[in-house]
Design a protein around this motif. Structure first.
Motif, PDB file in Angstrom:
ATOM      1  N   ARG A   1     -10.188  -5.375  -4.761  1.00 52.83           N
ATOM      2  CA  ARG A   1      -9.486  -5.864  -3.579  1.00 52.83           C
ATOM      3  C   ARG A   1     -10.349  -5.740  -2.326  1.00 52.83           C
ATOM      4  O   ARG A   1      -9.882  -5.955  -1.209  1.00 52.83           O
ATOM      5  CB  ARG A   1      -8.172  -5.069  -3.398  1.00 52.83           C
TER       6      ARG A   1
ATOM      7  N   ARG B   1      -4.081  -8.114  -1.304  1.00 50.78           N
ATOM      8  CA  ARG B   1      -5.298  -7.871  -0.518  1.00 50.78           C
ATOM      9  C   ARG B   1      -5.039  -8.196   0.941  1.00 50.78           C
ATOM     10  O   ARG B   1      -4.147  -8.996   1.264  1.00 50.78           O
ATOM     11  CB  ARG B   1      -6.460  -8.724  -1.040  1.00 50.78           C
TER      12      ARG B   1
ATOM     13  N   ASP C   1      -1.163 -12.096  -0.866  1.00 54.92           N
ATOM     14  CA  ASP C   1      -2.052 -11.435   0.085  1.00 54.92           C
ATOM     15  C   ASP C   1      -1.475 -11.519   1.494  1.00 54.92           C
ATOM     16  O   ASP C   1      -0.461 -12.182   1.742  1.00 54.92           O
ATOM     17  CB  ASP C   1      -3.442 -12.077   0.050  1.00 54.92           C
TER      18      ASP C   1
ATOM     19  N   LEU D   1      -8.913  -1.792   2.339  1.00 51.88           N
ATOM     20  CA  LEU D   1      -8.585  -3.085   1.749  1.00 51.88           C
ATOM     21  C   LEU D   1      -8.656  -4.235   2.739  1.00 51.88           C
ATOM     22  O   LEU D   1      -8.450  -5.385   2.359  1.00 51.88           O
ATOM     23  CB  LEU D   1      -7.176  -3.054   1.138  1.00 51.88           C
TER      24      LEU D   1
ATOM     25  N   TYR E   1     -10.363   0.715  -5.678  1.00 49.66           N
ATOM     26  CA  TYR E   1      -9.804  -0.531  -5.143  1.00 49.66           C
ATOM     27  C   TYR E   1     -10.853  -1.641  -5.093  1.00 49.66           C
ATOM     28  O   TYR E   1     -10.700  -2.602  -4.335  1.00 49.66           O
ATOM     29  CB  TYR E   1      -9.255  -0.295  -3.732  1.00 49.66           C
TER      30      TYR E   1
ATOM     31  N   ASN F   1     -10.302  -7.028   4.738  1.00 50.79           N
ATOM     32  CA  ASN F   1     -11.510  -7.833   4.620  1.00 50.79           C
ATOM     33  C   ASN F   1     -11.573  -8.850   5.756  1.00 50.79           C
ATOM     34  O   ASN F   1     -10.543  -9.355   6.206  1.00 50.79           O
ATOM     35  CB  ASN F   1     -11.507  -8.605   3.293  1.00 50.79           C
TER      36      ASN F   1
END
Length: 262
Positions: A256, A55, A123, A80, A253, A82
């Motif tokens: 994620r 992620r 990640d 993806l 997705y 964030n």
């Protein structure tokens, strides 16, 4: 930093606007030419994490958060990505706004944030800090890497030679990253000076940092495509079919993507 032309001629608004654009364009050309290798390496790392099922997260404090937010839920951007938000630090909506600056200097805050975040080994975290000298970005990087998270730091390396670190270790963000992207912004950020104005003005770090990171994401998309992997990109919701496209990407997705969970 751009100086007033010799002779001290008055500077009209249009002239100052032109000088700012010239300064920003010059900075963009510089990072394009001097950071090309690091941009390629960072883009490849992003692609590696995506392809491996990891992620993506981005963090910045204060105005550095603007470049982080520009990567999240963005038409043409990777779905993806964030935002790693720290209450009171992201943006200037906290009152008083100076509280955000104070929180950047609090030891231990980064560890508490990461403990309650979904970040896990494998990640990737992009950490944006113009100066890289405060406790929060330094500890965010060290704690993330200790958890097995890859870290891309975006900072002005010049601060490490022209300012003192505010972290007990005496180190800067640049010292704790897998990859460092140097925005090459001058200490103090502002690009223009004028005899009639006692302080430098017209900051350009947001322009340069945002462009630098979008170049990394464009590289990542290209690397994924070269490997036969469709990049998980979002489309504008204001074009026909955009919402359906995005709904498909988010279904595929969903595990994620964290900005869609209430």
């Amino acid at each position: 930093m751009s100086e007033q032309p010799s002779g001290g001629e008055p500077q009209g608004g249009n002239e100052l606007a032109g000088r700012f654009f010239d300064a920003a364009i010059g900075m963009l050309r510089r990072v394009r030419d001097e950071d090309a290798e690091e941009i390629a390496t960072a883009g490849t790392l992003v692609a590696d994490v995506v392809a491996a099922g990891g992620r993506l997260f981005a963090f910045g404090a204060g105005h550095s958060s603007l470049a982080a937010q520009d990567l999240v839920y963005r038409a043409g951007g990777l779905a993806l990505m964030n935002l790693l938000a720290v209450p009171g630090v992201v943006g200037v909506d906290v009152m008083p706004a100076t509280l955000g600056s104070a929180l950047e200097r609090v030891d231990g805050l980064a560890g508490a944030v990461l403990d309650s975040s979904p970040l896990r080994s494998g990640d990737l975290l992009v950490i944006i800090s113009l100066s890289g000298r405060n406790a929060l970005p330094v500890e965010m990087a060290t704690n993330a890497r200790a958890r097995g998270v890859k870290v891309i730091g975006v900072t002005s390396v010049a601060y490490a030679s022209e300012t003192s670190s505010r972290h007990v270790s005496g180190t800067y963000l640049k010292d704790h990253c897998d990859i460092v992207l140097d925005s090459r912004i001058a200490v103090g950020d502002a690009t223009l000076t004028l005899d009639a104005i006692p302080a430098p003005f017209a900051p350009a770090s947001t322009v340069v940092t945002t462009a630098l990171l979008q170049a990394v994401m464009a590289t990542a998309a290209g690397v994924l495509a070269d490997r036969g992997v469709e990049p998980p990109l979002l489309r504008s919701g204001n074009v026909d079919g955009g919402h359906d496209w995005n709904a498909r990407v988010m279904r595929e997705y969903g595990d994620r993507i964290f900005y869609r969970q209430g």
